[in-house]
Design a protein around this motif. Structure first.
Motif, PDB file in Angstrom:
ATOM      1  N   LEU A  50     -17.906 -39.793 -19.276  1.00 33.50           N
ATOM      2  CA  LEU A  50     -16.401 -38.883 -19.936  1.00 33.50           C
ATOM      3  C   LEU A  50     -15.209 -38.463 -18.733  1.00 33.50           C
ATOM      4  O   LEU A  50     -14.732 -38.419 -18.611  1.00 33.50           O
ATOM      5  N   ILE A  51     -16.484 -37.444 -18.668  1.00 37.87           N
ATOM      6  CA  ILE A  51     -15.613 -36.259 -18.096  1.00 37.87           C
ATOM      7  C   ILE A  51     -15.811 -36.895 -16.181  1.00 37.87           C
ATOM      8  O   ILE A  51     -14.761 -36.856 -15.577  1.00 37.87           O
ATOM      9  N   THR A  52     -16.393 -37.277 -15.837  1.00 35.85           N
ATOM     10  CA  THR A  52     -16.438 -37.726 -14.557  1.00 35.85           C
ATOM     11  C   THR A  52     -15.543 -38.929 -14.314  1.00 35.85           C
ATOM     12  O   THR A  52     -14.691 -39.176 -13.199  1.00 35.85           O
ATOM     13  N   ALA A  53     -15.057 -40.107 -15.262  1.00 37.52           N
ATOM     14  CA  ALA A  53     -14.244 -40.856 -15.074  1.00 37.52           C
ATOM     15  C   ALA A  53     -12.472 -40.547 -15.176  1.00 37.52           C
ATOM     16  O   ALA A  53     -12.010 -40.920 -14.740  1.00 37.52           O
ATOM     17  N   VAL A  54     -12.005 -38.995 -16.372  1.00 32.80           N
ATOM     18  CA  VAL A  54     -11.237 -38.132 -15.949  1.00 32.80           C
ATOM     19  C   VAL A  54     -11.210 -38.570 -14.426  1.00 32.80           C
ATOM     20  O   VAL A  54     -10.016 -38.318 -14.025  1.00 32.80           O
ATOM     21  N   ASN A  55     -11.950 -37.463 -14.209  1.00 33.90           N
ATOM     22  CA  ASN A  55     -12.055 -37.097 -12.600  1.00 33.90           C
ATOM     23  C   ASN A  55     -11.830 -37.866 -11.722  1.00 33.90           C
ATOM     24  O   ASN A  55     -11.057 -38.385 -10.701  1.00 33.90           O
ATOM     25  N   THR A  56     -12.614 -39.251 -11.597  1.00 37.72           N
ATOM     26  CA  THR A  56     -11.991 -40.343 -11.236  1.00 37.72           C
ATOM     27  C   THR A  56     -10.822 -41.075 -11.042  1.00 37.72           C
ATOM     28  O   THR A  56     -10.230 -42.173 -10.280  1.00 37.72           O
ATOM     29  N   ARG A  77     -18.377 -26.313 -17.924  1.00 37.55           N
ATOM     30  CA  ARG A  77     -17.240 -27.771 -17.181  1.00 37.55           C
ATOM     31  C   ARG A  77     -16.645 -28.008 -17.195  1.00 37.55           C
ATOM     32  O   ARG A  77     -15.334 -28.435 -16.172  1.00 37.55           O
ATOM     33  N   GLN A  78     -15.680 -26.335 -17.244  1.00 37.56           N
ATOM     34  CA  GLN A  78     -14.442 -26.073 -16.207  1.00 37.56           C
ATOM     35  C   GLN A  78     -14.509 -25.914 -15.087  1.00 37.56           C
ATOM     36  O   GLN A  78     -13.654 -26.414 -14.685  1.00 37.56           O
ATOM     37  N   GLU A  79     -15.940 -25.515 -14.652  1.00 37.19           N
ATOM     38  CA  GLU A  79     -16.500 -25.177 -13.775  1.00 37.19           C
ATOM     39  C   GLU A  79     -16.885 -26.490 -12.985  1.00 37.19           C
ATOM     40  O   GLU A  79     -17.356 -26.542 -11.548  1.00 37.19           O
ATOM     41  N   GLY A  80     -17.368 -27.601 -13.430  1.00 32.15           N
ATOM     42  CA  GLY A  80     -18.587 -28.378 -12.914  1.00 32.15           C
ATOM     43  C   GLY A  80     -19.667 -27.742 -12.627  1.00 32.15           C
ATOM     44  O   GLY A  80     -20.545 -28.228 -11.942  1.00 32.15           O
ATOM     45  N   LYS A 126     -23.219 -25.544  -8.636  1.00 31.76           N
ATOM     46  CA  LYS A 126     -22.310 -26.541  -8.490  1.00 31.76           C
ATOM     47  C   LYS A 126     -22.008 -28.238  -8.661  1.00 31.76           C
ATOM     48  O   LYS A 126     -22.451 -28.396  -7.509  1.00 31.76           O
ATOM     49  N   LEU A 127     -22.088 -28.774  -9.448  1.00 29.32           N
ATOM     50  CA  LEU A 127     -22.150 -30.766  -9.564  1.00 29.32           C
ATOM     51  C   LEU A 127     -20.482 -31.530  -9.068  1.00 29.32           C
ATOM     52  O   LEU A 127     -20.747 -32.363  -8.444  1.00 29.32           O
ATOM     53  N   GLY A 128     -19.717 -30.785  -9.331  1.00 29.75           N
ATOM     54  CA  GLY A 128     -18.407 -31.554  -9.396  1.00 29.75           C
ATOM     55  C   GLY A 128     -17.217 -30.588  -9.756  1.00 29.75           C
ATOM     56  O   GLY A 128     -17.248 -29.524  -9.620  1.00 29.75           O
ATOM     57  N   GLU A 129     -16.220 -30.915 -10.407  1.00 28.74           N
ATOM     58  CA  GLU A 129     -15.099 -30.492  -9.350  1.00 28.74           C
ATOM     59  C   GLU A 129     -14.760 -29.628 -10.657  1.00 28.74           C
ATOM     60  O   GLU A 129     -13.693 -28.682 -10.669  1.00 28.74           O
ATOM     61  N   VAL A 142      -8.468 -32.623 -18.711  1.00 32.11           N
ATOM     62  CA  VAL A 142      -7.642 -33.634 -18.492  1.00 32.11           C
ATOM     63  C   VAL A 142      -8.219 -32.877 -16.734  1.00 32.11           C
ATOM     64  O   VAL A 142      -8.784 -31.469 -16.738  1.00 32.11           O
ATOM     65  N   ASP A 143      -7.108 -33.815 -15.590  1.00 35.23           N
ATOM     66  CA  ASP A 143      -8.229 -33.747 -14.866  1.00 35.23           C
ATOM     67  C   ASP A 143      -7.590 -32.549 -13.950  1.00 35.23           C
ATOM     68  O   ASP A 143      -6.558 -31.606 -13.998  1.00 35.23           O
ATOM     69  N   LYS A 144      -8.324 -31.034 -13.623  1.00 39.87           N
ATOM     70  CA  LYS A 144      -7.594 -29.660 -13.064  1.00 39.87           C
ATOM     71  C   LYS A 144      -6.287 -30.377 -12.536  1.00 39.87           C
ATOM     72  O   LYS A 144      -5.750 -29.411 -12.088  1.00 39.87           O
ATOM     73  N   LYS A 145      -6.590 -30.989 -11.594  1.00 42.04           N
ATOM     74  CA  LYS A 145      -5.012 -30.926 -10.384  1.00 42.04           C
ATOM     75  C   LYS A 145      -3.656 -31.301 -11.460  1.00 42.04           C
ATOM     76  O   LYS A 145      -2.667 -31.552 -10.722  1.00 42.04           O
ATOM     77  N   ASN A 146      -3.969 -31.933 -12.430  1.00 42.36           N
ATOM     78  CA  ASN A 146      -2.939 -32.519 -12.813  1.00 42.36           C
ATOM     79  C   ASN A 146      -2.738 -31.990 -14.672  1.00 42.36           C
ATOM     80  O   ASN A 146      -2.146 -31.894 -15.725  1.00 42.36           O
ATOM     81  N   THR A 147      -2.025 -30.852 -13.966  1.00 37.29           N
ATOM     82  CA  THR A 147      -1.160 -29.492 -14.399  1.00 37.29           C
ATOM     83  C   THR A 147       0.133 -30.121 -15.569  1.00 37.29           C
ATOM     84  O   THR A 147      -0.023 -29.418 -16.461  1.00 37.29           O
TER      85      THR A 147
END
Length: 321
Positions: free
Chosen positions: A118-124, A140-143, A150-153, A274-279
């Motif tokens: 699910l997290i990956t699907a939100v990030n993509t 999870r907040q920091e990936g 570090k594994l992800g956004e 929520v994706d971090k870019k979508n504040t």
């Protein structure tokens, strides 16, 4: 320790607070969810009213205002939080989403897939958000994985519920399990990719450090398989989010299959991912959660599903530790 949270080291069902530090590596390593649904198809919350009357519609990103829909990833195998009934995804999370939809003037369309994606699907960008009893924590907040790599956004969380982890056993507790320490050297069933799977690993390390045998952790793709393992006697216990374990014990076999130990371990928040870019979407969701708490619709949802123990007084962003 706690869950799927929900459900939950991955996708963020969760799910809950844990004993010791928890990991999120599983969700971040896996690819986005496929097109198939698990256990039943899509579900769209019913946002009554329309954009012109919804108080928070203007707070939403322009693309969501245009579409009128927020796409939600979930893992609908986690009653009472989210499950499938007659082909429809129902539960605490879909009903909370429906209440949020009235504030925001859009529909929340739920699609069920694997929890650990699910997290990956939100990030993509496959989903706008994930809502599946997902525990908010720093990893999870920091990936990060459990070693700090570090594994992800990472993602942001809008926290709307809180839950602790429970141990459930066969009715009558034939193995005499009374605490986490009693799990040392025993077989325990759990859903793969959850925070409580990581919590069991932490507890197992405590067992061996204390001179006891490690816990034999059997991880399954979904929670139903873990429950079956406990029911058959192949595992002495299972671990789950407290409201989910209570619901399971109440319903399975007419209340004659499982029982829950009378202790809830460390509670942690469930958050909307929520994706971090979508504040902009994140902040709109926080306002909407606060609004449904204030107008009483939030409490009505929890009472409907017997989940009042998880109520919060106000929304928060990234409050998990």
């Amino acid at each position: 320790m706690t869950a799927r949270s929900t459900r939950r080291t991955t996708a963020s069902r969760t799910r809950l607070a844990t004993v010791g530090s928890l990991a999120v590596a599983g969700a971040l390593l896996l690819s986005a969810c496929g097109d198939q649904t698990e256990g039943g198809g899509d579900s769209t919350s019913d946002a009554t009213g329309n954009a012109s009357t919804a108080p928070l519609f203007s707070k939403l990103p322009a693309d969501i205002q245009k579409s009128g829909v927020i796409q939600v990833g979930t893992n609908a195998e986690y009653a009472p939080m989210e499950s499938v009934d007659n082909g429809k995804i129902v539960g605490v999370d879909p009903d909370i989403a429906a209440a949020l939809g009235k504030q925001l003037g859009v529909d929340f369309k739920f699609t069920s897939g694997g929890f650990d994606t699910l997290i990956t699907a939100v990030n993509t960008g496959r989903y706008d958000i994930a809502m599946s009893s997902i525990t908010d924590n720093k990893q999870r907040q920091e990936g990060l994985d459990d070693s700090g790599k570090k594994l992800g956004e990472g993602v942001d969380f809008v926290d709307y519920f809180t839950a602790g982890t429970a141990i459930y056993v066969k009715k009558g507790n034939p193995e005499g399990i009374t605490s986490l320490d009693d799990l040392c050297g025993r077989t325990v069933a759990v859903q793969r990719g959850t925070t409580y799977e990581e919590a069991l690993k932490t507890q197992s390390a405590k067992c061996t450090d204390g001179g006891k045998k490690a816990i034999k952790i059997e991880s399954f793709e979904n929670d139903t398989e873990a429950q079956t393992r406990v029911k058959s006697g192949g595992a002495v216990a299972g671990v789950n989010d407290y409201p989910v374990a209570v619901d399971l014990a109440r319903k399975a076999g007419g209340g004659n299959t499982f029982e829950v130990l009378d202790k809830q371990y460390e509670a942690a928040p469930f958050g909307i991912v929520v994706d971090k870019k979508n504040t902009q979407l994140r902040d709109a969701l926080k306002e909407a959660v606060d609004a449904i708490i204030k107008d009483g619709s939030y409490q009505k949802v929890l009472e409907k599903w017997g989940a009042e123990s998880g109520a919060i007084k106000e929304a928060a962003i990234n409050s998990g530790k």
